[in-house]
Design a protein around this motif. Sequence first.
Motif, PDB file in Angstrom:
ATOM      1  N   ALA A 115       0.828  -1.204   0.000  1.00 44.39           N
ATOM      2  CA  ALA A 115       0.000   0.000   0.000  1.00 44.39           C
ATOM      3  C   ALA A 115       0.862   1.255   0.000  1.00 44.39           C
ATOM      4  CB  ALA A 115      -0.927  -0.005   1.208  1.00 44.39           C
ATOM      5  N   VAL A 116       1.895   1.232   0.832  1.00 40.92           N
ATOM      6  CA  VAL A 116       2.801   2.383   0.878  1.00 40.92           C
ATOM      7  C   VAL A 116       3.421   2.596  -0.496  1.00 40.92           C
ATOM      8  CG1 VAL A 116       4.978   3.227   1.832  1.00 40.92           C
ATOM      9  CG2 VAL A 116       3.289   2.195   3.334  1.00 40.92           C
ATOM     10  N   ALA A 117       3.836   1.492  -1.123  1.00 45.41           N
ATOM     11  CA  ALA A 117       4.436   1.602  -2.447  1.00 45.41           C
ATOM     12  C   ALA A 117       3.441   2.204  -3.440  1.00 45.41           C
ATOM     13  CB  ALA A 117       4.909   0.230  -2.926  1.00 45.41           C
ATOM     14  N   ALA A 118       2.188   1.724  -3.399  1.00 50.99           N
ATOM     15  CA  ALA A 118       1.183   2.222  -4.334  1.00 50.99           C
ATOM     16  C   ALA A 118       0.942   3.713  -4.125  1.00 50.99           C
ATOM     17  CB  ALA A 118      -0.119   1.438  -4.161  1.00 50.99           C
ATOM     18  N   LEU A 119       0.857   4.109  -2.848  1.00 54.40           N
ATOM     19  CA  LEU A 119       0.626   5.525  -2.540  1.00 54.40           C
ATOM     20  C   LEU A 119       1.783   6.380  -3.039  1.00 54.40           C
ATOM     21  CD1 LEU A 119      -0.822   5.145   1.044  1.00 54.40           C
ATOM     22  CD2 LEU A 119      -2.000   6.124  -0.930  1.00 54.40           C
ATOM     23  N   LEU A 120       3.000   5.906  -2.782  1.00 54.04           N
ATOM     24  CA  LEU A 120       4.170   6.665  -3.209  1.00 54.04           C
ATOM     25  C   LEU A 120       4.218   6.791  -4.731  1.00 54.04           C
ATOM     26  CD1 LEU A 120       7.009   5.455  -0.806  1.00 54.04           C
ATOM     27  CD2 LEU A 120       5.791   7.644  -0.819  1.00 54.04           C
ATOM     28  N   ILE A 121       3.912   5.702  -5.399  1.00 51.82           N
ATOM     29  CA  ILE A 121       3.965   5.719  -6.871  1.00 51.82           C
ATOM     30  C   ILE A 121       2.944   6.701  -7.420  1.00 51.82           C
ATOM     31  CG2 ILE A 121       3.483   4.351  -8.933  1.00 51.82           C
ATOM     32  CD1 ILE A 121       4.728   1.965  -7.428  1.00 51.82           C
ATOM     33  N   ASN A 122       1.723   6.647  -6.865  1.00 52.72           N
ATOM     34  CA  ASN A 122       0.686   7.560  -7.351  1.00 52.72           C
ATOM     35  C   ASN A 122       1.020   9.012  -7.057  1.00 52.72           C
ATOM     36  OD1 ASN A 122      -1.617   6.243  -8.709  1.00 52.72           O
ATOM     37  ND2 ASN A 122      -1.480   4.925  -6.912  1.00 52.72           N
ATOM     38  N   LEU A 123       1.547   9.221  -5.861  1.00 50.14           N
ATOM     39  CA  LEU A 123       1.963  10.562  -5.492  1.00 50.14           C
ATOM     40  C   LEU A 123       3.052  11.042  -6.452  1.00 50.14           C
ATOM     41  CD1 LEU A 123       1.669  12.843  -3.435  1.00 50.14           C
ATOM     42  CD2 LEU A 123       3.422  11.738  -2.057  1.00 50.14           C
ATOM     43  N   GLY A 124       4.029  10.146  -6.659  1.00 53.66           N
ATOM     44  CA  GLY A 124       5.120  10.470  -7.571  1.00 53.66           C
ATOM     45  C   GLY A 124       4.600  10.795  -8.958  1.00 53.66           C
ATOM     46  N   ALA A 125       3.655   9.982  -9.422  1.00 50.74           N
ATOM     47  CA  ALA A 125       3.115  10.184 -10.769  1.00 50.74           C
ATOM     48  C   ALA A 125       2.437  11.547 -10.872  1.00 50.74           C
ATOM     49  CB  ALA A 125       2.130   9.068 -11.102  1.00 50.74           C
TER      50      ALA A 125
ATOM     51  N   LEU B   9       2.981  14.172  -9.057  1.00 52.35           N
ATOM     52  CA  LEU B   9       3.978  15.246  -9.004  1.00 52.35           C
ATOM     53  C   LEU B   9       4.702  15.379 -10.337  1.00 52.35           C
ATOM     54  CD1 LEU B   9       5.428  14.742  -5.395  1.00 52.35           C
ATOM     55  CD2 LEU B   9       3.754  16.427  -6.187  1.00 52.35           C
ATOM     56  N   VAL B  10       5.016  14.258 -10.946  1.00 52.70           N
ATOM     57  CA  VAL B  10       5.700  14.280 -12.239  1.00 52.70           C
ATOM     58  C   VAL B  10       4.816  14.957 -13.285  1.00 52.70           C
ATOM     59  CG1 VAL B  10       6.525  12.850 -14.150  1.00 52.70           C
ATOM     60  CG2 VAL B  10       7.217  12.321 -11.817  1.00 52.70           C
ATOM     61  N   CYS B  11       3.541  14.581 -13.320  1.00 53.11           N
ATOM     62  CA  CYS B  11       2.618  15.161 -14.287  1.00 53.11           C
ATOM     63  C   CYS B  11       2.511  16.666 -14.072  1.00 53.11           C
ATOM     64  CB  CYS B  11       1.234  14.542 -14.160  1.00 53.11           C
ATOM     65  SG  CYS B  11       1.231  12.824 -14.640  1.00 53.11           S
ATOM     66  N   ASN B  12       2.423  17.001 -12.801  1.00 53.09           N
ATOM     67  CA  ASN B  12       2.334  18.400 -12.436  1.00 53.09           C
ATOM     68  C   ASN B  12       3.537  19.176 -12.955  1.00 53.09           C
ATOM     69  OD1 ASN B  12       1.152  20.568 -11.224  1.00 53.09           O
ATOM     70  ND2 ASN B  12       2.178  20.223  -9.261  1.00 53.09           N
ATOM     71  N   ARG B  13       4.671  18.524 -12.903  1.00 47.83           N
ATOM     72  CA  ARG B  13       5.911  19.162 -13.342  1.00 47.83           C
ATOM     73  C   ARG B  13       5.933  19.253 -14.879  1.00 47.83           C
ATOM     74  NH1 ARG B  13       9.414  21.930 -13.426  1.00 47.83           N
ATOM     75  NH2 ARG B  13      11.693  21.717 -13.370  1.00 47.83           N
ATOM     76  N   LEU B  14       5.475  18.183 -15.518  1.00 49.26           N
ATOM     77  CA  LEU B  14       5.472  18.135 -16.982  1.00 49.26           C
ATOM     78  C   LEU B  14       4.537  19.194 -17.552  1.00 49.26           C
ATOM     79  CD1 LEU B  14       5.405  14.322 -17.791  1.00 49.26           C
ATOM     80  CD2 LEU B  14       7.227  15.925 -18.379  1.00 49.26           C
ATOM     81  N   VAL B  15       3.338  19.195 -17.056  1.00 49.80           N
ATOM     82  CA  VAL B  15       2.322  20.120 -17.557  1.00 49.80           C
ATOM     83  C   VAL B  15       1.637  20.778 -16.370  1.00 49.80           C
ATOM     84  CG1 VAL B  15       0.335  20.355 -19.056  1.00 49.80           C
ATOM     85  CG2 VAL B  15       1.911  18.452 -19.386  1.00 49.80           C
ATOM     86  N   PRO B  16       2.203  21.879 -15.870  1.00 47.29           N
ATOM     87  CA  PRO B  16       1.610  22.501 -14.673  1.00 47.29           C
ATOM     88  C   PRO B  16       0.185  22.954 -14.972  1.00 47.29           C
ATOM     89  CG  PRO B  16       3.742  23.468 -15.253  1.00 47.29           C
ATOM     90  CD  PRO B  16       3.299  22.659 -16.409  1.00 47.29           C
ATOM     91  N   ARG B  17      -0.753  22.324 -14.328  1.00 47.17           N
ATOM     92  CA  ARG B  17      -2.145  22.703 -14.522  1.00 47.17           C
ATOM     93  C   ARG B  17      -2.804  22.760 -13.167  1.00 47.17           C
ATOM     94  NH1 ARG B  17      -4.215  18.827 -19.235  1.00 47.17           N
ATOM     95  NH2 ARG B  17      -2.451  17.659 -18.435  1.00 47.17           N
TER      96      ARG B  17
END
Lengths: 515, 312
Positions: B287-297, B299-307
């Motif tokens: 669960a921790v891994a899933a949460l971290l991955i989703n959070l990471g994703a 954040l990455v998207c946010n960085r790629l296309v700040p919306r």
Amino acid sequence: MSEALNRRGFLGLAGGLAGGLGLAAVTGCGGSAGDPAARPQQGGRFRAVYAGGGTKEVLDPHVQSLFVDIARHKAMYEKLVELGPDLKPVPRLAEKWEPDAQAATWRFTLRDATFHDGRKLTAEDVLYSLSRVADPTAPERVAQSSLAALDLRRCRAVDPRTVELTLTAPNAEFPALLAGIGTQIVRAGFKDPSKPVGTGPFSFVSFEAGRSMVARRFDEYWDGAARIEELHVLSAEAEARANAVQGGQAEYANDMTATFARTAEAGRSVRIVAAKGSTLHAFVMKVDRPPFDNPDVRMAFKLLADRQRLVDVVLAGRGEVANDLFGKGYQYYPADLPQRERDVERAKSLLTKAGALNKEFEIFTADASAGFVEAATLFAEQVAEAGVKLKVTTGSAQTYAKDLLTQGTLGSHRSGAMPIPQYFTDRLLSKSPFNVTHWKRPEFDAGFAAAQVLTDEDARAAKYGELQRTLRDEGGILAWGHPDFLVAVGPKVQGVEAVPPNTLDSGRFDKVWLA
Amino acid sequence: MRSYAAQRAALAVVQLAVLSVLVFVLTSLLPGDAADQRFVETLTPDQVERMREQLGLDRPAIERFTDWFGNVLSGDLGTSLISGGPVLDIVRASLGATLVLTLATLAVVVPLAVALGIVMGTRENGRLDRAITSVTLALSAIPDFVVAVVLVAVFSLQLGWLPATWIGGDLLASPVLLVLPVAVLFGRTVCLLSRQVRAGTITALNAEYVVQARRLGVPRRRLLLRHVLPNAAVPGVQELARTGDTLLGGVLVVEAIFAIPGFATALIDGVETRDVPVVQGLTLVLAVAALLINLGADLVCNRLVPRTELLR
């Protein structure tokens, strides 16, 4: 007991197996001297794969319950007594034994064996091992109930090589109990199972539960050093076992399916070694519950089973029909009894008499063992021909063994190889812990107790025979098949014996070699 | 951005707490317990009962759970009921193989899926697009175990090129062990991922600003790399985060067929043996891994296309 004698016993039991299955297999018994493959070679690494148990796997020989554990422990530890191919006790660390006139006190003479740390085996080691098994604060020691007959306070070391074991009640079968699972001899003072020191043919190198154990040849082994240099006992599920032995990643794969055996025999990469009829498949009826509290209904069900068809379909033909008794081919099995045949008409009249015709009953089963659900379903079809409706109820596989004791009236049952008297003790006496048929007959208990104290083997066999006859005709066990026990070996492997599991030569790797 | 991460973290803690209660309740609802598992017709009912007392399974469920929860808060995942060893050891031992397997798969899948996605997207409905689509769709439609069985039959048993299982194998000594398992996991994920990248590419190509940039004569290569790719990657990254469960399902099959002592195998073992602390520990880590991955994703998207809508 010499090796030759063992082998002869084996040949008698397996009779014609090699030819019948088209196997060049099972070398090591006889074998023509001119054949280079028949001459044992030295050295090499031998990898044997068993069904894994994950974190359940243990190094402690007194806690074992899985085949993979038993194989690992067999490599490093030994028992005083082992079971031969007909489940009759044969000497191992005990060179010989002698009971007193009542079979209540037994004197065992120990072999000149050496532990892996260089110390000699003594009577003290034996006494320590037995008391470790019996330790009530460690309920996971498996031989606790079978060795409950021991009166430990009165057991003693006569001299370093002689030990006297006294029982709470006389028992002529005592040596067989010492051959049961979880009875290995460890060194006096043995505390840490992660550092195994035994007298077995291999010494410990490493272990990882659920994966592997590595062991190395022990050169001082009393029965002659093993031929292979290094032994790996590995864990994997059926599919991976099949792939490993076919792909050359393992030399030996334990407990294979009939389906695999068929495809394997069509190819060239592996050989199947089949131990004939080595375990039991049965349906069990609870004799204290309706409708099976009526002996006529029990007999009717026994008459309705089409055993040959069950063997053909459920075991894919790799097995023999059973005769409502455990232990075909074992010591004390009454081989002279006629085979039970199907008789739908007689069954119908018995059912009519019992008022059980055109009623619906239930059969309790689970995916706990290969073939359980299939057999139950097929049997339901077979009884339907006599107007009996049988509903198949499937329970939880994980808890089936426990549930079967209390639930339902008719269920699926399977038993591994063990001596016939032990099967009786475990399952067919009023106080038996695994009495799945609820067969509780004081006169049967008394008959068994009387038989067990007879020191004359023939007299004992005759008594056991009578009890088995009663059981076959009145008991709740509808035994329909004895499946072969199938092992797959690589093309270079020699010296693997076709013997039932839980016997001396099963999973025994000090006698195998790579051609 | 920081408050967003903090919000997400707080939510994650609540999610974990709810999850651990759920897992405990569900495993408790299964018939039997860890002591029953030892009842393999070798231990008598009396022995099993004594063992149950020793393991503390006769205590009320609430008590067992609060004990466990307290331990987790202090960083201790508890003790396995079956092996008697620390749960952390089991988690660590099983995590290694699965992690290697997953990372190796991603290392192959991600670059390939992005490349394929862009190729397809820029040739929307062209012959190449349709060809790749049919092949990847077909691949993903075959169940993992069928792929595995076929690959093993051909490359291990027939040709003898690759090892059929991990039995007795050492990954460091022979990385070739990874080839077949990764090949099996590859099919499913590459299809899903490349389709997302393709969709993203098409959307981006048709977006007003790209059309405008094209009118202004921005070179095609620059257009693709600077403007289309970051936008096309967003659904890809989100899909990648979701790939976790697809991959885990596949890993389960792959671990069983290739005898890989990994996470999925440990989890199934835990459930089958009713080793509740192990199941709890493994689920928590997952669960921790899933949460971290989703959070990471995110954040990455946010960085790629700040919306701004991503922040909510």
